[in-house]
Design a protein around this motif. Structure first.
Motif, PDB file in Angstrom:
ATOM      1  N   VAL B 245     -64.140   9.071   9.775  1.00  0.00           N
ATOM      2  CA  VAL B 245     -63.844  10.418  10.269  1.00  0.00           C
ATOM      3  C   VAL B 245     -63.539  10.417  11.769  1.00  0.00           C
ATOM      4  CG1 VAL B 245     -66.140  11.309  10.922  1.00  0.00           C
ATOM      5  CG2 VAL B 245     -64.472  12.834   9.833  1.00  0.00           C
ATOM      6  N   PHE B 260     -64.185  21.243  11.577  1.00  0.00           N
ATOM      7  CA  PHE B 260     -64.509  21.106  10.160  1.00  0.00           C
ATOM      8  C   PHE B 260     -65.085  22.427   9.679  1.00  0.00           C
ATOM      9  CE2 PHE B 260     -65.782  16.633  11.675  1.00  0.00           C
ATOM     10  CZ  PHE B 260     -64.513  16.141  11.492  1.00  0.00           C
ATOM     11  N   THR B 262     -65.330  23.492   5.798  1.00  0.00           N
ATOM     12  CA  THR B 262     -65.942  23.490   4.472  1.00  0.00           C
ATOM     13  C   THR B 262     -66.015  22.054   3.985  1.00  0.00           C
ATOM     14  OG1 THR B 262     -64.729  25.528   4.070  1.00  0.00           O
ATOM     15  CG2 THR B 262     -65.797  24.541   2.180  1.00  0.00           C
ATOM     16  N   LEU B 263     -67.086  21.753   3.286  1.00  0.00           N
ATOM     17  CA  LEU B 263     -67.304  20.374   2.860  1.00  0.00           C
ATOM     18  C   LEU B 263     -67.799  20.337   1.420  1.00  0.00           C
ATOM     19  CD1 LEU B 263     -69.201  17.729   4.924  1.00  0.00           C
ATOM     20  CD2 LEU B 263     -70.002  18.285   2.649  1.00  0.00           C
ATOM     21  N   SER B 265     -69.074  17.209  -1.464  1.00  0.00           N
ATOM     22  CA  SER B 265     -69.351  15.778  -1.550  1.00  0.00           C
ATOM     23  C   SER B 265     -69.873  15.418  -2.934  1.00  0.00           C
ATOM     24  CB  SER B 265     -70.390  15.412  -0.476  1.00  0.00           C
ATOM     25  OG  SER B 265     -70.381  14.051  -0.200  1.00  0.00           O
ATOM     26  N   THR B 300     -66.154  12.607  -0.054  1.00  0.00           N
ATOM     27  CA  THR B 300     -66.355  13.871   0.648  1.00  0.00           C
ATOM     28  C   THR B 300     -65.019  14.465   1.050  1.00  0.00           C
ATOM     29  OG1 THR B 300     -68.447  13.054   1.533  1.00  0.00           O
ATOM     30  CG2 THR B 300     -67.469  14.954   2.640  1.00  0.00           C
ATOM     31  N   HIS B 301     -64.880  15.741   0.755  1.00  0.00           N
ATOM     32  CA  HIS B 301     -63.727  16.544   1.118  1.00  0.00           C
ATOM     33  C   HIS B 301     -64.084  17.441   2.277  1.00  0.00           C
ATOM     34  CE1 HIS B 301     -61.252  16.933  -2.703  1.00  0.00           C
ATOM     35  NE2 HIS B 301     -60.510  16.504  -1.727  1.00  0.00           N
ATOM     36  N   ILE B 302     -63.208  17.569   3.232  1.00  0.00           N
ATOM     37  CA  ILE B 302     -63.434  18.521   4.324  1.00  0.00           C
ATOM     38  C   ILE B 302     -62.172  19.355   4.496  1.00  0.00           C
ATOM     39  CG2 ILE B 302     -63.958  18.775   6.779  1.00  0.00           C
ATOM     40  CD1 ILE B 302     -65.216  15.960   6.664  1.00  0.00           C
ATOM     41  N   LYS B 303     -62.358  20.665   4.592  1.00  0.00           N
ATOM     42  CA  LYS B 303     -61.234  21.539   4.938  1.00  0.00           C
ATOM     43  C   LYS B 303     -61.415  21.947   6.391  1.00  0.00           C
ATOM     44  CE  LYS B 303     -57.621  24.277   4.031  1.00  0.00           C
ATOM     45  NZ  LYS B 303     -57.454  25.311   3.023  1.00  0.00           N
ATOM     46  N   CYS B 304     -60.343  21.862   7.172  1.00  0.00           N
ATOM     47  CA  CYS B 304     -60.421  22.149   8.608  1.00  0.00           C
ATOM     48  C   CYS B 304     -59.854  23.532   8.911  1.00  0.00           C
ATOM     49  CB  CYS B 304     -59.664  21.087   9.392  1.00  0.00           C
ATOM     50  SG  CYS B 304     -60.297  19.427   9.081  1.00  0.00           S
ATOM     51  N   THR B 309     -56.731  19.000   5.229  1.00  0.00           N
ATOM     52  CA  THR B 309     -57.853  18.454   4.460  1.00  0.00           C
ATOM     53  C   THR B 309     -58.068  17.001   4.873  1.00  0.00           C
ATOM     54  OG1 THR B 309     -56.344  17.990   2.617  1.00  0.00           O
ATOM     55  CG2 THR B 309     -57.715  19.962   2.439  1.00  0.00           C
TER      56      THR B 309
END
Lengths: 374, 374
Positions: B245, B260, B262-263, B265, B300-304, B309
């Motif tokens: 990351v 960051f 939303t996450l 996992s 793990t997904h993260i939306k910024c 993403t």
């Protein structure tokens, strides 16, 4: 002429294996060969590809074709004329004219290659008409309820609905599936794949030629641009997951002792389709004002009942080389198709422990199943 | 000797750039060169690697080293003797002895290379002691609250805490970051990376030699096996996300106009560490009964906030070649490091539109920034 169910199943499995492969079978013509009587709903460019393969076979008789588009019907008739086969019945005239061809005294099976939103009603109408063998282009339906309707209808009538997902029959996928079943990867733990295909030149055209020819879509578009692009306007999600999840599902026995349990999905912002219109058609083109709901990249996580995770991507709006990005990983090793790399503990001999620097190319394999990668 | 803040910042940025690089700088020795006075908390194998680099520099003076492990202190003293530099003060004797060295009349800056759970207290104790420059091995802390404590302490004291994330300084990452900032990829949309490193031979050893030597850990293990493996016993999550990351965060300006938001996992089942113990130590080894909470692969997904993403993976328990699996994708193109492939619309000329068959190797580039890939 009708065929027995047993012979039919044998035949249809041959036909199925042929769908989507680049090289159709060329079986020798034999008089007296039992023929599978086929109907086509939808003979657009995709349907014509299936039609051409069937015309090259001696064990298939195309009995009826149906479409609402005169240009596509004309192109299909030309294919049939060139094949020397008998001209089938032509059904056309309305969106529901296809129902007129769904009679078991005419055909044994039907192939559906129409816009996505038509698959579910055409499948269930085929089952209602008594047909037991329905092959459809992906996807089965638009909503989750669409899919349940198909499952319930097929189970109630003991009908067979096959989704024509060609990625399940890629040579590399079949080779890896064989290795998985022989235990080469150990117990599978994680899988990845994506529909990663720059479709901008498919979603837009000039209304006359299908690919890379303009920035029109909907009523002014031709072929897929006419109907498919609207899904990018109105929907945000993984619109087309079967290229990727199909092969993965086979490898971990989904619905054969395993199942998808939990899902999480994220979409990026939407930029690619608008950018394409502006780049190719100019910022003053009317379509430059069009909003698209579909995020450029949609990523989906799935946790399975047997403890595996699957990671899927839908990536069709940006400039990129094609890759389905497969990854199959288990307790003994890993395959990734982007670098054509396969590593099996105790079998693969790497010159270097890293993949990042393309050292996968120096791998030496001693296992007979891995010769292809040697 | 103390240095001005301005000179110090210039010096420390040179030192920082050197951490983790394989080739340390070799600056010519100059009498009268201002020297940065450094303290080390933790001179295990990782700390010794930093120590060695500092010993090779003329602008750094190692003033004090601290550890609780006599073997590691002995190895460090040997490095210092070989360098010909003055022997620093040695601090040892208890887990909190390090507090005795945290005095600004002795050192300008401290480097922390201890077990993860010690980073947060050592950082905040350093700040409390008046130190303004703290470099720490990843990670900053174990819990989210740990990280906030570090942020609050650093902001209150105007101290600088640098995490020594070497992946941010990989040559390929710096080249791609430069391309990103010059707009070659257009607007960034999606990023991927992973800590994908088979650590089984690190998490377990024979208690004497650090790598690939046995199946012991905890009190019976040596080096990282002594403390790191316990995190795989007790925790399930992405234990070590900064290799992946970190570079991604730089590229999309996280905490510099983006964040960051939303996450999500997911973890797979846990198989790899148990399998390794059984394969290497036999099914009757006492550790074969050990349960591990850590899933073999954690995704793990993260939306910024700016609509991108990020997809991260933690994959350290299974046999696999090393790859951080970077992917940087924008409206103009994509880089993936697994196939060392880079595609920029209008710049890259591919012989073939597919990446799957390794055709990335035949790419020809005309852009000056892309010559490395040509």
């Amino acid at each position: 002429m009708s065929v027995s169910r047993r012979d039919f199943v044998k035949n249809v499995s041959l036909v199925s294996a042929g769908f989507g492969l680049l090289q159709p079978f060329n079986l020798p013509a034999q008089s007296g060969t039992p023929q599978l009587r086929l109907g086509f709903i939808g003979v657009g460019l995709r349907g014509q590809s299936h039609l051409q393969m069937c015309l090259e076979r001696s064990d298939v008789a195309v009995k009826v074709i149906c479409d609402v588009d005169d240009r596509m019907l004309g192109m299909s008739k030309e294919l049939i004329r060139k094949s020397g086969k008998a001209m089938p019945e032509i059904v056309t005239g309305s969106d529901t004219a296809y129902r007129d061809m769904l009679r078991t005294d005419k055909i044994d099976a039907v192939i559906i290659a129409t816009p996505w939103e038509w698959h579910k009603p055409m499948i269930t109408d085929s089952i209602s008409a008594g047909l037991k063998y329905i092959a459809t282009e992906v996807v089965l339906g638009i909503t989750l309820e669409d899919h349940w309707e198909v499952v319930r209808a097929a189970e109630a009538a003991n009908a067979h609905v096959m989704m024509l997902e060609n990625a399940c029959y890629r040579r590399d996928i079949l080779a890896i599936l064989n290795m998985v079943r022989q235990g080469l990867f150990g117990e599978l733990v994680h899988l990845q794949a994506g529909y990663q295909h720059d479709l901008r030149g498919v979603k837009f055209n000039d209304g006359v030629t299908p690919y890379n020819s303009g920035v029109e879509f909907g009523a002014k578009g031709f072929s897929e641009a006419r109907w498919r692009t609207n899904h990018s306007v109105h929907r945000n999600g993984d619109l087309y997951p079967t290229h990727d999840v199909g092969p993965m599902a086979m490898m971990i026995d989904i619905n054969r002792g395993n199942r998808f349990e939990t899902l999480s999905s994220f979409a990026t912002k939407s930029r690619g389709l608008h950018d394409y219109i502006v780049k190719k058609g100019g910022k003053d083109h009317p379509n430059a004002k069009q909003l698209f709901k579909l995020g450029d990249i949609v990523t989906t996580h799935i946790k399975c009942a047997n403890g595996e995770t699957i990671f899927l991507q839908h990536d069709t709006n940006l400039p990129r080389p094609y890759s389905l990005g497969f990854r199959v990983q288990g307790t003994n090793g890993i395959w990734m198709n982007l670098n054509n790399g396969i590593y099996i503990e105790g079998v693969s001999k790497y010159d270097h422990e890293h993949w990042d620097d393309a050292n996968a190319w120096y791998v030496k394999y001693e296992h007979p199943l891995l010769k292809r990668w040697g």
